[in-house]
Design a protein around this motif. Sequence first.
Motif, PDB file in Angstrom:
ATOM      1  N   MET A   1     -29.959  55.131 -45.502  1.00 61.33           N
ATOM      2  CA  MET A   1     -30.805  54.414 -44.578  1.00 61.33           C
ATOM      3  C   MET A   1     -32.249  54.838 -44.847  1.00 61.33           C
ATOM      4  O   MET A   1     -32.525  56.018 -44.988  1.00 61.33           O
ATOM      5  N   ASP A   3     -33.936  53.521 -47.525  1.00 59.18           N
ATOM      6  CA  ASP A   3     -34.218  53.051 -48.885  1.00 59.18           C
ATOM      7  C   ASP A   3     -34.657  51.584 -48.817  1.00 59.18           C
ATOM      8  O   ASP A   3     -33.965  50.760 -48.216  1.00 59.18           O
ATOM      9  N   LEU A   6     -32.260  48.567 -49.202  1.00 61.02           N
ATOM     10  CA  LEU A   6     -31.377  48.200 -48.095  1.00 61.02           C
ATOM     11  C   LEU A   6     -32.050  47.283 -47.088  1.00 61.02           C
ATOM     12  O   LEU A   6     -31.390  46.777 -46.181  1.00 61.02           O
ATOM     13  N   LEU A  40     -18.227  48.178 -49.640  1.00 63.67           N
ATOM     14  CA  LEU A  40     -19.491  48.622 -50.220  1.00 63.67           C
ATOM     15  C   LEU A  40     -20.206  47.408 -50.792  1.00 63.67           C
ATOM     16  O   LEU A  40     -19.581  46.547 -51.425  1.00 63.67           O
ATOM     17  N   GLN A  44     -26.181  49.273 -51.518  1.00 64.04           N
ATOM     18  CA  GLN A  44     -25.889  50.634 -51.078  1.00 64.04           C
ATOM     19  C   GLN A  44     -25.892  51.637 -52.219  1.00 64.04           C
ATOM     20  O   GLN A  44     -25.968  52.842 -51.978  1.00 64.04           O
ATOM     21  N   CYS A  94     -20.770  53.379 -41.536  1.00 57.33           N
ATOM     22  CA  CYS A  94     -21.382  52.859 -42.751  1.00 57.33           C
ATOM     23  C   CYS A  94     -21.681  54.020 -43.692  1.00 57.33           C
ATOM     24  O   CYS A  94     -22.195  55.052 -43.260  1.00 57.33           O
ATOM     25  N   SER A  96     -23.984  54.166 -45.688  1.00 52.42           N
ATOM     26  CA  SER A  96     -25.434  54.346 -45.756  1.00 52.42           C
ATOM     27  C   SER A  96     -25.993  55.076 -44.541  1.00 52.42           C
ATOM     28  O   SER A  96     -27.166  55.449 -44.526  1.00 52.42           O
ATOM     29  N   GLU A 137     -20.484  43.909 -44.817  1.00 48.65           N
ATOM     30  CA  GLU A 137     -20.974  44.030 -46.200  1.00 48.65           C
ATOM     31  C   GLU A 137     -21.965  42.930 -46.551  1.00 48.65           C
ATOM     32  O   GLU A 137     -22.961  43.186 -47.240  1.00 48.65           O
ATOM     33  N   HIS A 140     -25.399  43.727 -45.501  1.00 47.85           N
ATOM     34  CA  HIS A 140     -26.127  44.568 -46.454  1.00 47.85           C
ATOM     35  C   HIS A 140     -26.844  43.721 -47.498  1.00 47.85           C
ATOM     36  O   HIS A 140     -27.947  44.061 -47.933  1.00 47.85           O
ATOM     37  N   LEU A 145     -28.686  46.350 -41.405  1.00 46.28           N
ATOM     38  CA  LEU A 145     -27.773  47.464 -41.138  1.00 46.28           C
ATOM     39  C   LEU A 145     -27.149  47.261 -39.756  1.00 46.28           C
ATOM     40  O   LEU A 145     -27.791  46.727 -38.850  1.00 46.28           O
TER      41      LEU A 145
END
Length: 179
Positions: A1, A3, A6, A40, A44, A94, A96, A137, A140, A145
């Motif tokens: 989280m 980045d 994302l 995923l 991610q 998650c 992430s 997913e 993402h 999120l």
Amino acid sequence: MGDPVLRQRAGEIEDPSSEEVAALAADMADSMAAAGGVGLAAPQIGISRRIIVFKVPADRATAETNDGPLDLQVLVNPVIEPLSGEMELGWEGCLSIPGLKGEVPRYRKILYRGYDLNGEKVLRHAEGFHARVIQHEVDHLDGILYPERMTDMRRFGYGEELLRAAAEVPPVNERGDGK
């Protein structure tokens, strides 16, 4: 989280059957398995492309609708269509956002489409957990999120703390006062 990859919409994949996409899917599957996850998305692992991997374990399959279990699935350029406005709350975690969980509303029934690694079209109905993992997913891939979907942030926290707190809450009687 945190980045930036994302937070952005991932790019479409032109050739789902390319060796590069197959290698990416294999890397994603390995990463998911190593982390003990059930889904995923490429962002991610730092790759801004529209591909997800997921599975539906037997203990999460929806028996009453015969929806699952599913071994590892790969979906390229997925698109989701809700089949009704019916939503249900469910706990999500998650990879992430390690250690945290939250209660997230999701569509109960969806239709999803995309491509497999052979470039063949995939079109499938999903319900329950299967529908939830797909929606999580695909979020993402759109830079979302799960906490952004939550409607009650009091239902967000560390998994162990949420379980402990739930165990300490006395049952509520008909009057609603717990006595």
